[in-house]
Design an enzyme around this catalytic site. Structure first.
Site, PDB file in Angstrom:
ATOM      1  N   ARG A 169     -10.304 -11.384   1.840  1.00  0.00           N
ATOM      2  CA  ARG A 169     -11.218 -12.389   1.286  1.00  0.00           C
ATOM      3  C   ARG A 169     -10.604 -13.784   1.323  1.00  0.00           C
ATOM      4  O   ARG A 169     -11.323 -14.773   1.330  1.00  0.00           O
ATOM      5  CB  ARG A 169     -11.624 -11.980  -0.133  1.00  0.00           C
ATOM      6  N   LYS A 198       0.842  -1.201   0.000  1.00  0.00           N
ATOM      7  CA  LYS A 198       0.000   0.000   0.000  1.00  0.00           C
ATOM      8  C   LYS A 198       0.876   1.249   0.000  1.00  0.00           C
ATOM      9  O   LYS A 198       2.016   1.201   0.453  1.00  0.00           O
ATOM     10  CB  LYS A 198      -0.857   0.035   1.281  1.00  0.00           C
TER      11      LYS A 198
END
Length: 486
Positions: A333, A259
């Site tokens: 996920r 990120k």
């Protein structure tokens, strides 16, 4: 100190109207409060305050706060009970003024809804200052009068539940590691005889063949933990439980798909799903709700290292499906895929998972509401009705086949962990990915990325991690428990 509410007059000119407690206090001081209010400026608008000193020896300082219109109820446009929200916001503002005056205790006017008043007080005063030497004075709010003490107490418990989630999310990632998170929750549940807590180590995770979860964890020096909580509050311990699943990434660097550094510190709260579901179970146990709840939270860090997942790697989930990891920052996920497969072992009445899953959810709804993707209208209705009461809103999002095609059209594996059109409908493709690991007919996925933190949008929460939607999960569980009783 004392916090009293006052309603706005229906017409601009009319005299403002006190609550019952305000009227009683005004009589106690021979009408001086009303007199002072009328000479101290224009009528109090919603959420605005005035402070008066020296009116009564028991209450050296009295804060009067505007509650808005008297009969504000459910607002269909806003999807919440406006009266309750007005009370929460007003009481929070009043209590903070008492805190600024460094008065150690405050009595709070129930304002016609003691539960909402208690929530406003306890949520409004909360602040994470564990690691500061200079702390704000602690203020203990209590109910003014004794008429609604049961509702007040319930509000305190609801708010403390959300504050527990805020505490866990706000704490630095070197203080709340996977094992520390699990131990903190275990400690909070130690006193309940009807709760069992299992802190599952990496070896157990491996025997469960949770390859997707382990692939995320292997990039970090912190070992992963699978936290499993059983709350047996139902009349029959064999009754089908409600299963809560929470994403527990205690720090998310993005992994190899790193990120940007600005704002990365907020990724200490990427275990917001785990924090809210565990706090909801602590609250359910405290309230002794008559239903069985199981909490499942896969806990790990997502870090870049020589052992980390690489873009293009293929991993195998618990149900045998292979997953192409095209972006290592779509890691939540992967954890949830395995946890959702495991959740199917429990013959659940419903499976509800919560996760700070996608930046796309924040783009879609901002901090106004949690996005809910569900295959069950029954489940949706319960969540929606609960959220109207708590003011911590939910909004239904689509689970179309349209999105499923975008994650199952994958070159190397059964599914890809990102949609093939990259940014388009990111929250929806993430939900479609999770759906590939669900066979239960009542399942809901709550994407809480947009409600993770609060700047100034929710007036009764200070700036920082929000702990939302803990109270909505608790209210939802409470409704489900009534359902099973009736």
């Amino acid at each position: 100190g004392l916090v009293l509410g006052i309603y706005s007059s229906e017409k601009d000119e009319g005299a403002a109207q006190f609550t019952g407690a305000g009227d009683a206090f005004d009589r106690l001081v021979s009408g001086k409060l009303r007199e002072l209010l009328s000479v101290s400026g224009p009528p109090l608008k919603k959420g605005k305050t005035r402070v008066f000193h020296g009116l009564h020896q028991d209450f050296p300082s009295v804060v009067v706060v505007g509650l808005g219109k008297k009969n504000a109820g459910v607002n269909d446009q806003e999807n919440w009970n406006e009266g309750k929200e007005n009370i929460r916001a007003a009481v929070a503002v009043g209590c903070r003024q008492i805190q600024d005056l460094e008065i150690p205790s405050v009595e709070v006017d129930p304002c016609g809804d003691a539960q909402a008043a208690a929530e406003g007080a306890v949520l409004g005063l909360h602040e994470y200052n564990e690691l500061k030497q200079k702390k704000k004075p602690v203020v203990t709010p209590q109910l003014h009068g004794s008429a609604e003490s049961e509702a007040w107490q319930k509000g305190v418990v609801y708010a403390e539940g959300q504050n527990l989630a805020r505490y866990l999310m706000e704490a630095p990632a070197n203080y709340i590691t996977p094992i520390k998170f699990a131990e903190h929750i275990e400690q909070r549940l130690r006193s309940f005889s009807n709760v069992k807590v299992h802190i599952r180590p990496e070896s157990w995770i491996a025997t469960q063949q949770m390859g997707a979860f382990l692939s995320v964890a292997k990039g970090s020096a912190e070992p992963p933990i699978f936290l499993e909580i059983h709350y047996l509050g139902g009349t029959n311990t064999n009754d089908s439980p409600l299963v809560f699943v929470g994403k527990g990434v205690t720090f998310d660097s993005g992994g190899i798909s790193l990120k940007p550094s600005s704002g990365m510190d907020a990724m200490r709260a990427d275990m917001g799903g785990a924090a809210t579901v565990c706090s909801a179970i602590v609250t359910a146990a405290t309230l002794n709700l008559p239903l069985n709840i199981i909490g499942l939270t896969p806990l790990c860090e997502n870090m870049p290292s020589g052992k980390a997942n690489k873009p293009g790697d293929v991993v195998r989930a618990k149900n045998g499906k292979t997953i192409q990891v095209d972006n290592t920052d779509a890691e939540g996920r992967l954890l949830l895929a395995d946890a959702l497969c495991y959740a199917h072992n429990f013959n659940a009445r419903a499976i509800v998972n919560a996760a700070t899953l996608t930046g796309a959810m924040d783009v879609a709804l901002g901090s106004a509401a949690t996005g809910v993707f569900t295959n069950s209208s029954w489940l949706w209705t319960h969540l929606y009705e609960a959220s109207i009461l708590t003011g911590d809103r939910v909004w239904r999002m689509p689970l179309f086949e349209h999105y499923t095609k975008q994650v199952t059209d994958c070159p190397l594996a059964d599914v890809s962990n990102i949609g093939k059109y990259s940014r388009a409908g990111g929250a929806c493709t993430a939900a479609a990915f999770l759906k590939e690991f669900v066979t239960a007919s009542h399942w809901a996925h709550l994407d809480i990325a947009g409600v993770m933190s609060n700047k100034d949008e929710v007036p009764y929460l200070r700036k920082g991690m929000a702990g939302r939607p803990t109270r909505t999960l608790v209210e939802f569980a409470a409704r489900l428990s009534q359902d099973s009783h009736n």
